[in-house]
Design an enzyme around this catalytic site. Structure first.
Site, short mmCIF file in Angstrom:
data_model
loop_
_atom_site.label_atom_id
_atom_site.label_comp_id
_atom_site.label_asym_id
_atom_site.label_seq_id
_atom_site.Cartn_x
_atom_site.Cartn_y
_atom_site.Cartn_z
N ASP A 139 -8.74 10.77 -27.91
CA ASP A 139 -7.91 11.44 -26.90
C ASP A 139 -8.78 12.20 -25.91
O ASP A 139 -8.56 13.38 -25.64
CB ASP A 139 -6.92 12.37 -27.58
CG ASP A 139 -5.77 12.77 -26.65
OD1 ASP A 139 -5.52 12.04 -25.67
OD2 ASP A 139 -5.11 13.79 -26.90
N LYS A 141 -9.72 13.50 -22.63
CA LYS A 141 -9.00 13.80 -21.40
C LYS A 141 -9.41 15.20 -20.95
O LYS A 141 -10.00 15.97 -21.73
CB LYS A 141 -7.48 13.74 -21.62
CG LYS A 141 -6.95 14.70 -22.68
CD LYS A 141 -5.45 14.51 -22.87
CE LYS A 141 -4.91 15.45 -23.94
NZ LYS A 141 -3.45 15.28 -24.15
N ASN A 144 -8.91 18.45 -22.94
CA ASN A 144 -9.69 18.61 -24.17
C ASN A 144 -11.18 18.85 -23.91
O ASN A 144 -12.00 18.72 -24.81
CB ASN A 144 -9.52 17.38 -25.06
CG ASN A 144 -8.11 17.27 -25.62
OD1 ASN A 144 -7.40 18.27 -25.68
ND2 ASN A 144 -7.71 16.08 -26.01
N ASP A 161 -9.86 19.65 -29.60
CA ASP A 161 -8.65 18.98 -30.07
C ASP A 161 -8.93 17.64 -30.74
O ASP A 161 -8.91 16.58 -30.11
CB ASP A 161 -7.65 18.78 -28.93
CG ASP A 161 -6.25 18.44 -29.46
OD1 ASP A 161 -6.13 18.09 -30.66
OD2 ASP A 161 -5.29 18.53 -28.68
N THR A 180 -3.74 9.13 -24.07
CA THR A 180 -3.04 9.73 -22.94
C THR A 180 -3.06 8.76 -21.77
O THR A 180 -4.12 8.23 -21.43
CB THR A 180 -3.73 11.05 -22.53
OG1 THR A 180 -3.68 11.96 -23.65
CG2 THR A 180 -3.03 11.69 -21.34
#
Length: 326
Positions: A139, A141, A144, A161, A180
């Site tokens: 994830d 992005k 994070n 995260d 995402t």
């Protein structure tokens, strides 16, 4: 005194930390600013309501904690300790006060390719460390990617995260759809088994944005966005890329590759000439700030809309029952 001991046994975190203001809030967790009673150090404590967790959520939480307990790297937000009580689960995390990566760089009056490269190096160092341990973040992005401090002299960019992170066993591939929109790798969208290469695709997307202020793939419709990602077609439009070096574009071209096996690894990125060469001058990326402000506003507005839509899927009927929208 006995009553005080009972309180501590039910909520052990409060025995060691004073929790004050709320830093953030989600559907089943709240992040609180906290002070350690023994040395007055500051921490961020994630307070998770156990009654709100489904069995799948509990399993994901256990996985996240297990992974965070394995990692120790300057470019990864650290988990100090955890506390388990009858009602709450507490994660004592390193406090990052410097804000999100994109929010931070958009405030700069002067922003250069060299600064973009420094950000990319911090991210890829964290990814290489994780991948060497068999950990896939899944994830990557901007939300994070956090700075440890607002002070430029000591601010360190950190990966945060690990809620979707997975530990690969014997190089086994994963199949769960996650990520995402905008940063997700094409193999995930196509339902193919995947591995740590998905993080390198995400790095390619973020690197592209760090150099021009907008993403390589963008559409208000997720259907069209996913179609664009799966096609792998992107370009470097003028005038926004005119001041960016060939080396930077070459690195991105080796990350945004449809075939995972041909995509650069974290080790490849660190060995790339652009990551190690002396960049000529410190040319300001003139179009970056305007583009970045517009993109930041769009992504945050979209995140707000998605939150509202999610809330609207749980509307009480006249009789008081909760209806989930289909």
């Amino acid at each position: 005194m006995d009553r005080l001991k009972l309180v501590f046994s039910k909520d052990p975190c409060q025995k060691y930390y004073n929790m004050t203001r709320t830093l953030g809030q989600g559907s089943f967790a709240t992040v609180k600013l906290a002070t350690c009673k023994s040395d007055q150090s500051k921490w961020a404590i994630k307070v998770i309501k156990k009654t709100s967790l489904s069995p799948e959520d509990e399993e994901a939480l256990q996985s996240e904690v297990s992974i965070l307990q394995r990692v120790n790297h300057p470019n990864i937000v650290q988990l100090k300790e955890v506390f388990d009580s009858p009602n709450n689960f507490y994660m004592v995390m390193e406090l990052c006060t410097g804000g999100e990566l994109f929010d931070r760089i958009v405030t700069k009056e002067h922003y250069s390719e060299r600064e973009a490269r420094d950000c990319i190096r911090s991210i890829v160092e964290a990814l290489k460390y994780c991948h060497d341990l068999g950990i896939v973040h899944r994830d990557l992005k901007p939300e994070n990617l956090l700075y440890s401090d607002y002070d430029e002299s000591k601010a360190v960019l950190k990966l945060a995260d690990f809620g979707l992170a997975q530990l690969l066993n014997d190089n086994a591939l994963m199949t769960a759809a996650c990520g995402t929109p905008g940063y997700v790798a094409p193999e995930i969208l196509e339902g193919r088994p995947y591995g740590k290469e998905v993080d390198m695709w995400g790095l390619g997307v973020i690197s592209y944005i760090l150099l021009c202020g907008f993403p390589p793939f963008y559409d208000e419709s997720n259907k069209e966005l996913f179609r664009a990602i799966k096609s792998g077609q992107y370009d470097y439009p003028s005038p926004f890329w005119d001041d960016v070096s060939h080396g930077a574009k070459d690195l991105i071209d080796h990350l945004l590759v449809l075939k995972p096996e041909k995509r650069y690894t974290a080790e490849n990125v660190l060995a790339h000439s652009w990551m190690n060469e002396g960049l000529s001058g410190d040319v300001n990326l003139g179009h970056f700030k305007t583009n970045m402000k517009a993109y930041n506003a769009r992504r945050k507005f979209r995140a707000t809309i998605l939150t509202v839509q999610m809330m609207n899927t749980l509307k009480p009927k006249s009789g008081g029952a909760v209806e989930a929208a289909g």
